[in-house]
Design a protein around this motif. Structure first.
Motif, PDB file in Angstrom:
ATOM      1  N   PRO A  30       0.807  -1.224   0.000  1.00 56.84           N
ATOM      2  CA  PRO A  30       0.000   0.000   0.000  1.00 56.84           C
ATOM      3  C   PRO A  30       0.845   1.282   0.000  1.00 56.84           C
ATOM      4  O   PRO A  30       0.555   2.219  -0.746  1.00 56.84           O
ATOM      5  CB  PRO A  30      -0.837  -0.110   1.280  1.00 56.84           C
ATOM      6  CG  PRO A  30      -0.909  -1.580   1.555  1.00 56.84           C
ATOM      7  CD  PRO A  30       0.416  -2.121   1.101  1.00 56.84           C
ATOM      8  N   ARG A  73     -11.187   1.023  -4.114  1.00 59.37           N
ATOM      9  CA  ARG A  73     -11.301   0.422  -2.789  1.00 59.37           C
ATOM     10  C   ARG A  73     -11.014  -1.055  -2.909  1.00 59.37           C
ATOM     11  O   ARG A  73     -11.143  -1.642  -3.983  1.00 59.37           O
ATOM     12  CB  ARG A  73     -12.678   0.657  -2.183  1.00 59.37           C
ATOM     13  CG  ARG A  73     -13.799  -0.087  -2.898  1.00 59.37           C
ATOM     14  CD  ARG A  73     -15.135   0.175  -2.214  1.00 59.37           C
ATOM     15  NE  ARG A  73     -16.134  -0.758  -2.667  1.00 59.37           N
ATOM     16  CZ  ARG A  73     -16.471  -1.876  -2.052  1.00 59.37           C
ATOM     17  NH1 ARG A  73     -15.875  -2.218  -0.941  1.00 59.37           N
ATOM     18  NH2 ARG A  73     -17.390  -2.673  -2.538  1.00 59.37           N
ATOM     19  N   GLU A  74     -10.641  -1.631  -1.796  1.00 59.83           N
ATOM     20  CA  GLU A  74     -10.403  -3.064  -1.778  1.00 59.83           C
ATOM     21  C   GLU A  74     -11.749  -3.759  -1.876  1.00 59.83           C
ATOM     22  O   GLU A  74     -12.667  -3.456  -1.123  1.00 59.83           O
ATOM     23  CB  GLU A  74      -9.699  -3.454  -0.480  1.00 59.83           C
ATOM     24  CG  GLU A  74      -9.352  -4.907  -0.418  1.00 59.83           C
ATOM     25  CD  GLU A  74      -8.589  -5.247   0.850  1.00 59.83           C
ATOM     26  OE1 GLU A  74      -8.805  -6.350   1.374  1.00 59.83           O
ATOM     27  OE2 GLU A  74      -7.798  -4.421   1.315  1.00 59.83           O
ATOM     28  N   SER A  77     -14.318  -9.635   0.295  1.00 62.86           N
ATOM     29  CA  SER A  77     -14.153 -11.046  -0.040  1.00 62.86           C
ATOM     30  C   SER A  77     -15.461 -11.577  -0.607  1.00 62.86           C
ATOM     31  O   SER A  77     -16.543 -11.180  -0.181  1.00 62.86           O
ATOM     32  CB  SER A  77     -13.781 -11.851   1.209  1.00 62.86           C
ATOM     33  OG  SER A  77     -12.546 -11.444   1.698  1.00 62.86           O
TER      34      SER A  77
END
Length: 189
Positions: A30, A73-74, A77
Motif C-alpha cells: 500500500p 477500494r479493496e 471477499s
C-alpha cells in the motif's frame, strides 16, 4: 528458501518465519502504491467519500474539485454461499492464523487451495481440498494435475457429487463437520 521459512532438506515449514516473510512482501505494497501515485502527480485521499457536484467530492470535512476522480477500494471477499459459512475463513485469514489445526479443509480446487494445502502438509497438518468439478485446476493439463494429486505431499483431493452443495457445522468435539454433495463425501476436521 533457506532462512525464509522453508527447509528444503527436510521439506518442512517454519510457519512463523514463513508468515513473517509473507508480511515483508505484502505489508509494503500500500505505501509503495501510494508513493508511486504521488510521484505521478496523483493526490490520494482516504475516507468515506460522497459527490456534491459533477466534479466535487467531499471526504471528511474538505471538499475537492477535480477534472478526473478515481474511486478505488479493496473489494470485499466473495461471500461463501452455503450453510455454516461463518465457520470458514478466506485465504488472507489463513495466512494470519497463529497455528494450523491437525486437519484442514480447503474449499475449491484452484491454485491458492493447492498452494496452501501443500504448505499445510509441510507444516504438519493433514489438508483436504474439496473441489466441486470433475477435476481440480481444470485449465491445467490433466496429466500434470493428476501427477500433482498423486504426489501431493499429504494433500488429499475430494470430488463430491455434481450437485455442488456444501454445509459446515460445529462438531461436539469442537472442530467442524463438513458435508458436501448429495451423500457424495463427508469429513470431520
Amino acid at each position: 528458501m533457506r532462512g525464509k521459512g522453508i527447509d528444503a532438506a527436510a521439506l518442512s515449514i517454519n510457519r512463523p518465519v514463513l508468515v513473517e516473510r509473507k508480511r515483508g512482501f505484502t505489508d509494503i505494497v500500500p505505501g509503495r502504491l501510494q508513493d508511486g501515485l504521488l510521484g505521478d502527480g496523483v493526490d490520494s485521499m482516504h475516507g468515506q467519500a460522497r459527490f456534491t457536484g459533477p466534479n466535487t467530492l467531499v471526504i471528511g470535512d474538505p471538499s475537492y474539485v477535480a477534472s478526473h476522480v478515481l474511486i478505488a477500494r479493496e473489494p470485499p471477499s466473495k461471500p461463501f454461499g452455503f450453510p455454516g459459512r461463518q465457520h470458514v475463513i478466506d485465504s488472507a485469514d489463513f495466512m494470519e492464523l497463529p497455528g494450523l489445526p491437525p486437519r484442514i479443509l480447503f474449499v475449491g480446487g484452484g491454485f491458492i487451495s493447492f498452494e496452501f494445502a501443500h504448505i499445510a502438509a509441510c507444516a504438519g497438518s493433514t489438508p483436504v481440498i474439496l473441489d466441486r468439478g470433475p477435476r481440480p485446476l481444470k485449465w491445467v493439463d490433466p496429466d500434470l494435475v493428476e501427477l500433482l494429486i498423486s504426489r501431493g505431499g499429504g494433500a488429499s483431493v475430494l470430488r463430491p457429487s455434481r450437485e455442488r452443495r456444501i454445509a459446515v457445522g460445529e462438531s461436539v468435539a469442537g472442530g467442524s463437520v463438513v458435508g458436501a454433495g448429495a451423500g457424495g463425501c463427508e469429513g470431520t476436521s
